[in-house]
Design a protein around this motif. Structure first.
Motif, PDB file in Angstrom:
ATOM      1  N   PHE A  43       0.081  -3.239   5.046  1.00  0.00           N
ATOM      2  CA  PHE A  43      -0.553  -2.104   4.371  1.00  0.00           C
ATOM      3  C   PHE A  43      -1.400  -2.596   3.199  1.00  0.00           C
ATOM      4  CE2 PHE A  43       1.845  -1.901   0.386  1.00  0.00           C
ATOM      5  CZ  PHE A  43       2.958  -2.687   0.684  1.00  0.00           C
ATOM      6  N   VAL A  44      -2.238  -1.688   2.718  1.00  0.00           N
ATOM      7  CA  VAL A  44      -2.981  -1.923   1.485  1.00  0.00           C
ATOM      8  C   VAL A  44      -2.981  -0.607   0.715  1.00  0.00           C
ATOM      9  CG1 VAL A  44      -5.232  -1.359   2.507  1.00  0.00           C
ATOM     10  CG2 VAL A  44      -5.124  -2.836   0.502  1.00  0.00           C
ATOM     11  N   VAL A  95       6.718   0.718  -1.210  1.00  0.00           N
ATOM     12  CA  VAL A  95       6.323   0.487   0.176  1.00  0.00           C
ATOM     13  C   VAL A  95       6.620  -0.969   0.515  1.00  0.00           C
ATOM     14  CG1 VAL A  95       4.425   0.712   1.820  1.00  0.00           C
ATOM     15  CG2 VAL A  95       4.413   2.063  -0.277  1.00  0.00           C
ATOM     16  N   ARG A  96       7.158  -1.205   1.700  1.00  0.00           N
ATOM     17  CA  ARG A  96       7.381  -2.604   2.080  1.00  0.00           C
ATOM     18  C   ARG A  96       7.064  -2.799   3.563  1.00  0.00           C
ATOM     19  NH1 ARG A  96      11.974  -2.732   4.958  1.00  0.00           N
ATOM     20  NH2 ARG A  96      13.400  -1.003   4.639  1.00  0.00           N
ATOM     21  N   CYS A  97       6.618  -3.977   3.869  1.00  0.00           N
ATOM     22  CA  CYS A  97       6.354  -4.311   5.265  1.00  0.00           C
ATOM     23  C   CYS A  97       7.669  -4.220   6.041  1.00  0.00           C
ATOM     24  CB  CYS A  97       5.774  -5.714   5.384  1.00  0.00           C
ATOM     25  SG  CYS A  97       4.098  -5.845   4.757  1.00  0.00           S
ATOM     26  N   VAL A 105       5.504   8.826   0.467  1.00  0.00           N
ATOM     27  CA  VAL A 105       6.052   7.751  -0.352  1.00  0.00           C
ATOM     28  C   VAL A 105       4.991   7.432  -1.409  1.00  0.00           C
ATOM     29  CG1 VAL A 105       5.182   5.962   1.228  1.00  0.00           C
ATOM     30  CG2 VAL A 105       7.071   5.429  -0.324  1.00  0.00           C
ATOM     31  N   ALA A 106       5.430   7.036  -2.591  1.00  0.00           N
ATOM     32  CA  ALA A 106       4.481   6.723  -3.649  1.00  0.00           C
ATOM     33  C   ALA A 106       3.580   5.562  -3.243  1.00  0.00           C
ATOM     34  CB  ALA A 106       5.236   6.375  -4.927  1.00  0.00           C
ATOM     35  N   ALA A 107       2.308   5.668  -3.590  1.00  0.00           N
ATOM     36  CA  ALA A 107       1.364   4.575  -3.324  1.00  0.00           C
ATOM     37  C   ALA A 107       1.574   3.501  -4.390  1.00  0.00           C
ATOM     38  CB  ALA A 107      -0.067   5.092  -3.317  1.00  0.00           C
ATOM     39  N   ASP A 108       2.715   2.841  -4.265  1.00  0.00           N
ATOM     40  CA  ASP A 108       3.174   1.888  -5.263  1.00  0.00           C
ATOM     41  C   ASP A 108       3.787   0.713  -4.508  1.00  0.00           C
ATOM     42  OD1 ASP A 108       4.926   0.450  -6.948  1.00  0.00           O
ATOM     43  OD2 ASP A 108       5.305   2.210  -8.199  1.00  0.00           O
TER      44      ASP A 108
END
Ligand SMILES: [Zn+2]
Length: 141
Positions: A71-72, A114-116, A107-110
């Motif tokens: 993700f980015v 977020v995790r792979c 989910v927060a864009a933080d």
């Protein structure tokens, strides 16, 4: 499972190849293609199996579950794409195998949130009378 669409970006225009995908999305179903000869799923839509070149392919509903491959977090939307920032662009690997790009929501864009490899599930955002966008949120259950 619908979420309110908050973006004002471009609306996808279905083509003959992608029409079944968008028609199913409107019904809040995620469908991709599967080859009847080698039995493998694939995405993006095309009339030829990318694994064995067979034309004996069909659309099939998939679980809508997968894992976040990568993700980015975008803090600066492109010009003429005034969606609220930051937002997450992710590549989801479906349980059926193929990967597709979408937004990760719920989910927060933080980077701490977020995790792979996190499990995700599809959720649909109704954009117009014709178009619903499949997005993915963390799988909680
Ligand atoms: Zn095949």
């Amino acid at each position: 499972m619908a979420e309110t669409y908050t973006g004002t970006g471009p609306i996808p225009k279905p083509t003959p190849e992608t029409k079944p995908f968008w028609e199913a999305a409107k019904r809040h179903q995620l469908v991709i293609q599967r080859c009847n000869d080698c039995r493998q799923h694939y995405f993006y839509p095309r009339p030829l199996c990318p694994h064995c070149l067979s034309r004996n392919v069909e659309w099939t509903q998939v679980s809508g579950r997968g894992r976040l491959h990568t993700f980015v977090i975008n803090h600066r939307p492109p010009r003429n794409f005034p969606v609220p920032a930051p937002f997450i662009i992710g590549i989801v690997e479906l349980d059926e195998g193929p990967r597709l790009m979408s937004n990760i929501v719920g989910v927060a864009a933080d980077p701490n949130a977020v995790r792979c490899d996190m499990p995700v599930e599809v959720v649909f955002e109704d954009v117009t009378d014709e178009i619903s966008l499949p997005k993915f949120r963390p799988l909680t259950a």
